[in-house]
Design an enzyme around this catalytic site. Structure first.
Site, short mmCIF file in Angstrom:
data_model
loop_
_atom_site.label_atom_id
_atom_site.label_comp_id
_atom_site.label_asym_id
_atom_site.label_seq_id
_atom_site.Cartn_x
_atom_site.Cartn_y
_atom_site.Cartn_z
N TYR A 19 0.52 7.36 2.43
CA TYR A 19 -0.66 8.24 2.44
C TYR A 19 -0.32 9.67 2.03
O TYR A 19 -1.21 10.48 1.79
CB TYR A 19 -1.29 8.26 3.84
N HIS A 71 -12.85 2.21 9.25
CA HIS A 71 -13.00 0.76 9.13
C HIS A 71 -13.52 0.15 10.43
O HIS A 71 -13.16 0.59 11.51
CB HIS A 71 -11.65 0.11 8.78
N GLU A 96 -7.35 2.57 -5.87
CA GLU A 96 -8.34 2.12 -4.89
C GLU A 96 -9.52 3.08 -4.89
O GLU A 96 -9.34 4.30 -4.88
CB GLU A 96 -7.69 2.09 -3.49
N HIS A 103 0.88 -1.16 0.00
CA HIS A 103 0.00 0.00 0.00
C HIS A 103 0.92 1.22 0.00
O HIS A 103 1.87 1.29 0.78
CB HIS A 103 -0.91 0.00 1.23
ZN LIG Z 1 -10.01 3.17 4.39
ZN LIG Z 2 -8.34 0.20 1.69
#
Ligand SMILES: [Zn+2]
Ligand SMILES: [Zn+2]
Length: 277
Positions: free
Chosen positions: A71, A230, A145, A68
């Site tokens: 950010y 989340h 994403e 990933h």
């Molecule tokens: Zn998220």
């Molecule tokens: Zn995600």
């Protein structure tokens, strides 16, 4: 049995440590950060680190691993300096993934700030083209994403992602579908019918063949809330139906959970997901 299911694993203390966590959980897919995701700078991966990582992988059950992105990266950034840093950081991330044999790096497309959405999308696609060109020897794909559509972030509607990839024109662009983000962006996936409609739309607009990974997260926020929060599987506003649908209909697409971490909680979430098949 192969579930193509895993978690985001920690690389604290060394990149290869992610496999310890993966082995402990018995998973066959993992996501990692190849670097501190909240800093621009990253120490280069030495040949020794690379070899240790690749050798540790061989003795693990991991079938697919991906990263990933940081950010901090915003390919649409208004400030030229931030945008240049973002392009450099994404280029570096693709290179790091190449070194480590990771298939994909997953990217939040970007945020428009005070610019129009179209300007942001054009800047994102231009940034992606630069990164892909600089890493043209690599097979690593960049997965866009879907986002919760929070603030000025691009990538809530599938059409945003479609425009970015149309402008980028590369077979190294694919998609990662995050269940929490989709719901928060307004896709009602709480029922089988809702899932069928959402993935039919995904197929029409983006093509299911380009769907390469899932982030399986329940949602603290309501439908259309644009909240990126989340929750543990089945404990949020989504319930179990979307997870059952995805586990049954997309058995071969790698999936990771990105819920609040602890060994016990990860195990519970994984067992629950497996039980839905
Ligand atoms: Zn998220
Ligand atoms: Zn995600």
């Amino acid at each position: 049995m192969e579930y193509f299911l895993g978690v985001h694993c920690s690389v604290s203390g060394g990149l290869e440590n992610a496999f310890d966590e993966a082995n402990g959980l018995g998973i066959d897919v993992m996501q990692v950060f190849t670097r501190n995701q909240r800093q621009w700078n990253a120490k280069p991966i030495s040949e020794e680190e690379q070899n240790t990582f690749l050798n540790t992988w061989k003795s693990s059950k991991i079938k697919v691993a991906f990263s990933h992105c940081s950010y901090l990266i915003n390919l649409a950034a208004e400030s030229d300096e931030t945008r240049e840093k973002s392009i450099a950081a994404l280029t570096l991330e693709v290179e790091r993934c190449t070194q480590l044999g990771l298939s994909y790096c997953i990217l939040h497309p970007g945020a428009a700030g005070s610019q129009t959405e179209n300007t942001a999308i054009e800047k994102i696609a231009d940034g992606l083209r630069q990164v892909l060109e600089k890493t043209s020897d690599s097979k690593v794909m960049i997965l866009l994403e879907n986002t919760a559509g929070q603030g000025s972030s691009v990538g809530g509607p599938f059409e945003n992602l479609k425009l970015i990839s149309e402008l980028t024109q590369s077979n190294r662009i694919g998609y990662c579908f995050d269940t929490c983000h989709a719901f928060a962006a307004g896709f009602d996936i709480r029922t089988t019918k809702g899932c069928e409609e959402t993935f039919a739309a995904f197929n029409n607009i983006l093509g299911l063949e380009n769907l390469k990974a899932f982030h399986l997260n329940d949602s603290k926020g309501d439908l259309g809330s644009h909240l990126d929060r989340h929750e543990h599987i089945g404990k949020g506003k989504l319930g179990l139906e979307p997870f059952r649908y995805i586990m049954r209909n997309f058995p071969l697409i790698p999936k990771v959970i990105e819920t609040e971490k602890s060994d016990e909680l990860d195990r519970e979430n994984l067992e629950l997901l497996k039980s839905l098949i």
